[in-house]
Motif scaffolding. Structure first.
Motif, PDB file in Angstrom:
ATOM      1  N   UNK A 106     -20.859  -1.114   8.965  1.00 44.33           N
ATOM      2  CA  UNK A 106     -19.512  -1.687   8.971  1.00 44.33           C
ATOM      3  C   UNK A 106     -18.845  -1.385   7.635  1.00 44.33           C
ATOM      4  N   UNK A 107     -17.599  -0.943   7.675  1.00 48.09           N
ATOM      5  CA  UNK A 107     -16.834  -0.711   6.461  1.00 48.09           C
ATOM      6  C   UNK A 107     -15.988  -1.928   6.125  1.00 48.09           C
ATOM      7  N   UNK A 108     -15.873  -2.237   4.840  1.00 45.63           N
ATOM      8  CA  UNK A 108     -15.072  -3.384   4.384  1.00 45.63           C
ATOM      9  C   UNK A 108     -14.087  -2.900   3.328  1.00 45.63           C
ATOM     10  N   UNK A 109     -12.812  -3.227   3.519  1.00 46.44           N
ATOM     11  CA  UNK A 109     -11.778  -2.902   2.526  1.00 46.44           C
ATOM     12  C   UNK A 109     -11.176  -4.204   2.025  1.00 46.44           C
ATOM     13  N   UNK A 110     -11.319  -4.458   0.729  1.00 43.93           N
ATOM     14  CA  UNK A 110     -10.750  -5.670   0.130  1.00 43.93           C
ATOM     15  C   UNK A 110      -9.866  -5.281  -1.054  1.00 43.93           C
ATOM     16  N   UNK A 111      -8.925  -6.137  -1.418  1.00 48.26           N
ATOM     17  CA  UNK A 111      -8.055  -5.814  -2.559  1.00 48.26           C
ATOM     18  C   UNK A 111      -8.792  -5.803  -3.902  1.00 48.26           C
ATOM     19  N   UNK A 112      -9.659  -6.800  -4.138  1.00 47.02           N
ATOM     20  CA  UNK A 112     -10.349  -6.904  -5.423  1.00 47.02           C
ATOM     21  C   UNK A 112     -11.725  -7.538  -5.246  1.00 47.02           C
ATOM     22  N   UNK A 172      -1.853   0.929  -2.589  1.00 41.81           N
ATOM     23  CA  UNK A 172      -1.690   1.487  -1.254  1.00 41.81           C
ATOM     24  C   UNK A 172      -2.374   2.845  -1.146  1.00 41.81           C
ATOM     25  N   UNK A 173      -2.265   3.660  -2.192  1.00 40.58           N
ATOM     26  CA  UNK A 173      -2.902   4.982  -2.180  1.00 40.58           C
ATOM     27  C   UNK A 173      -4.419   4.858  -2.051  1.00 40.58           C
ATOM     28  N   UNK A 174      -4.999   3.921  -2.802  1.00 44.72           N
ATOM     29  CA  UNK A 174      -6.444   3.698  -2.716  1.00 44.72           C
ATOM     30  C   UNK A 174      -6.829   3.175  -1.340  1.00 44.72           C
ATOM     31  N   UNK A 175      -5.996   2.300  -0.789  1.00 42.36           N
ATOM     32  CA  UNK A 175      -6.266   1.752   0.540  1.00 42.36           C
ATOM     33  C   UNK A 175      -6.314   2.867   1.582  1.00 42.36           C
ATOM     34  N   UNK A 176      -5.358   3.776   1.508  1.00 44.74           N
ATOM     35  CA  UNK A 176      -5.331   4.909   2.438  1.00 44.74           C
ATOM     36  C   UNK A 176      -6.586   5.769   2.282  1.00 44.74           C
ATOM     37  N   UNK A 183      -9.535   4.843   1.042  1.00 44.07           N
ATOM     38  CA  UNK A 183     -10.706   4.093   1.501  1.00 44.07           C
ATOM     39  C   UNK A 183     -10.805   4.102   3.024  1.00 44.07           C
ATOM     40  N   UNK A 184      -9.678   3.930   3.675  1.00 42.82           N
ATOM     41  CA  UNK A 184      -9.650   3.902   5.144  1.00 42.82           C
ATOM     42  C   UNK A 184     -10.131   5.236   5.710  1.00 42.82           C
ATOM     43  N   UNK A 185      -9.654   6.310   5.127  1.00 46.85           N
ATOM     44  CA  UNK A 185     -10.044   7.643   5.581  1.00 46.85           C
ATOM     45  C   UNK A 185     -11.520   7.919   5.312  1.00 46.85           C
ATOM     46  N   UNK A 186     -11.995   7.514   4.125  1.00 40.48           N
ATOM     47  CA  UNK A 186     -13.395   7.751   3.762  1.00 40.48           C
ATOM     48  C   UNK A 186     -14.347   6.993   4.680  1.00 40.48           C
ATOM     49  N   UNK A 187     -14.019   5.751   4.992  1.00 39.49           N
ATOM     50  CA  UNK A 187     -14.872   4.965   5.880  1.00 39.49           C
ATOM     51  C   UNK A 187     -14.885   5.542   7.290  1.00 39.49           C
ATOM     52  N   UNK A 188     -13.719   5.981   7.757  1.00 38.37           N
ATOM     53  CA  UNK A 188     -13.654   6.590   9.087  1.00 38.37           C
ATOM     54  C   UNK A 188     -14.510   7.861   9.137  1.00 38.37           C
ATOM     55  N   UNK A 189     -14.399   8.690   8.101  1.00 37.81           N
ATOM     56  CA  UNK A 189     -15.177   9.930   8.049  1.00 37.81           C
ATOM     57  C   UNK A 189     -16.665   9.683   7.870  1.00 37.81           C
ATOM     58  N   UNK A 204       3.319  -2.004   2.636  1.00 36.08           N
ATOM     59  CA  UNK A 204       4.492  -2.383   3.428  1.00 36.08           C
ATOM     60  C   UNK A 204       4.667  -1.444   4.621  1.00 36.08           C
ATOM     61  N   UNK A 205       3.962  -0.291   4.579  1.00 35.84           N
ATOM     62  CA  UNK A 205       3.993   0.673   5.675  1.00 35.84           C
ATOM     63  C   UNK A 205       2.583   0.739   6.259  1.00 35.84           C
ATOM     64  N   UNK A 206       2.468   0.666   7.571  1.00 35.48           N
ATOM     65  CA  UNK A 206       1.152   0.558   8.204  1.00 35.48           C
ATOM     66  C   UNK A 206       0.777   1.779   9.042  1.00 35.48           C
ATOM     67  N   UNK A 207       1.420   2.910   8.773  1.00 38.13           N
ATOM     68  CA  UNK A 207       1.156   4.115   9.556  1.00 38.13           C
ATOM     69  C   UNK A 207      -0.301   4.551   9.421  1.00 38.13           C
ATOM     70  N   UNK A 208      -0.870   4.432   8.207  1.00 35.40           N
ATOM     71  CA  UNK A 208      -2.265   4.852   8.001  1.00 35.40           C
ATOM     72  C   UNK A 208      -3.229   3.995   8.806  1.00 35.40           C
TER      73      UNK A 208
END
Length: 344
Positions: A66-72, A105-109, A111-117, A132-136
């Motif tokens: 399971x991948x987890x993305x948190x702010x801090x 936001x850049x790091x979030x994008x 992280x999301x891509x790395x976990x998916x891959x 504020x944009x949720x396209x990723x």
């Protein structure tokens, strides 16, 4: 031999047997003799052999990760959430990979891509304050990846989420200040794009309305980063008003701590001149002088619930069963009253 990269072929070569025999021995196949199984397993343990997770996942389409993305990670509230996630995930046979967006936001994008891959089976996510944009996120959801949001959510009807009742928590904190006789209650507002900030502002306004007190926009100070320094600066501006506030409800504890610094430096007393309540009940809140009243959030329970929901989604998906309906789990907050808000 490099033990960090031991393969089935390495074990086979050491024992003078075929790789297929080693593979079957490791899987406890009935066609392999007990003695061969013993030799294979002993050498595998000695060489610290680990199965190739990527290769296994390509065959099984499941990695039990399971991948987890948190702010801090250093944030006390998020660290308690991680503890809850880990306890449930490991008990269910899942490993977790933790990433932090660091409020970017850049790091979030990334992280999301790395976990998916990395072929994780699903993700648990709390968005950054820059998001504020949720396209990723929509892009990953469209590929069938189960995502459960917690605390800071992407409020889409198609995904499950675990949140605390921020509105009720904020309302309870503000009503407490009103009960202490406070009539000019200021609010240190969090990032306006976040759902939690909107809910806490709404709870604050609702409490004022119920008590018959007017909402004064000049008493709402924006603290988009929620830091101690930001809370201090915002409070200094509030103290420069012609009629000062007699109480402050902050959207988080660090901002409240900054407010306390500004009030003391202005020669005012807490709570006699200005009462204060924070939100999140950080581990340092009770150590402040005076101890800070705060709205407690059940972080550990939030992590547990988010992990349970995600694992249910993953297991149903792996069994080719119909996709479960999105779940919304609303957890209760609890006001912890300490000396910073009690007027004697």
């Amino acid at each position: 031999m490099n033990f960090n990269q031991v393969t089935i072929k390495d074990i086979a070569r050491e024992l003078g047997i075929s790789p297929s025999t080693v593979s079957r021995a490791l899987k406890d196949h009935p066609d392999i003799s007990p003695e061969t199984k013993r030799l294979v397993n002993e050498l595998a343990e000695k060489l610290n052999y680990q199965p190739n997770v990527v290769a296994l996942s390509l065959r099984s389409s499941k990695t039990n990760t399971i991948g987890v993305i948190i702010p801090e990670i250093v944030h006390f509230f998020f660290s308690t959430i991680i503890s809850g996630i880990e306890d449930v995930a490991y008990s269910a046979g899942y490993n977790i990979i933790i990433t932090q967006s660091n409020e970017s936001l850049a790091r979030e994008k990334s992280d999301l891509k790395a976990l998916f891959n990395s072929r994780v089976d699903g993700m648990l996510m709390s968005i950054s304050r820059e998001t504020v944009d949720f396209e990723h996120i929509e892009n990953i959801l469209s590929k069938g990846m189960p995502i459960v949001f917690f605390d800071r959510i992407y409020d889409t009807p198609g995904s499950s989420k675990v949140i605390v009742d921020d509105k009720v928590g904020a309302k309870e904190a503000t009503l407490h200040l009103i009960e202490q006789g406070c009539k000019r209650i200021a609010h240190l507002e969090g990032p306006p794009n976040l759902h939690i900030s909107k809910q806490r502002l709404e709870g604050y306004r609702e409490a004022l309305s119920e008590a018959g007190l007017p909402f004064d926009e000049s008493l709402v100070a924006l603290c988009p980063k929620g830091t101690t320094e930001e809370g201090k600066l915002a409070t200094e501006k509030l103290l420069s008003l012609k009629t000062k506030p007699d109480a402050i409800f902050a959207s988080n504890d660090p901002a409240a701590m900054g407010a306390m610094q500004a009030i003391r430096q202005a020669g005012l007393k807490i709570p006699k001149d200005i009462a204060i309540v924070g939100f999140s009940n950080w581990q340092l809140s009770s150590l402040m002088e005076p101890p800070l009243s705060s709205v407690d959030q059940p972080g550990y329970e939030m992590g547990q619930e988010a992990a349970r929901i995600l694992i249910r989604h993953i297991e149903l998906k792996s069994k080719k069963k119909p996709e479960p309906a999105p779940e919304v789990k609303l957890l209760k907050t609890r006001l912890i009253v300490r000396e910073s808000s009690v007027k004697k």
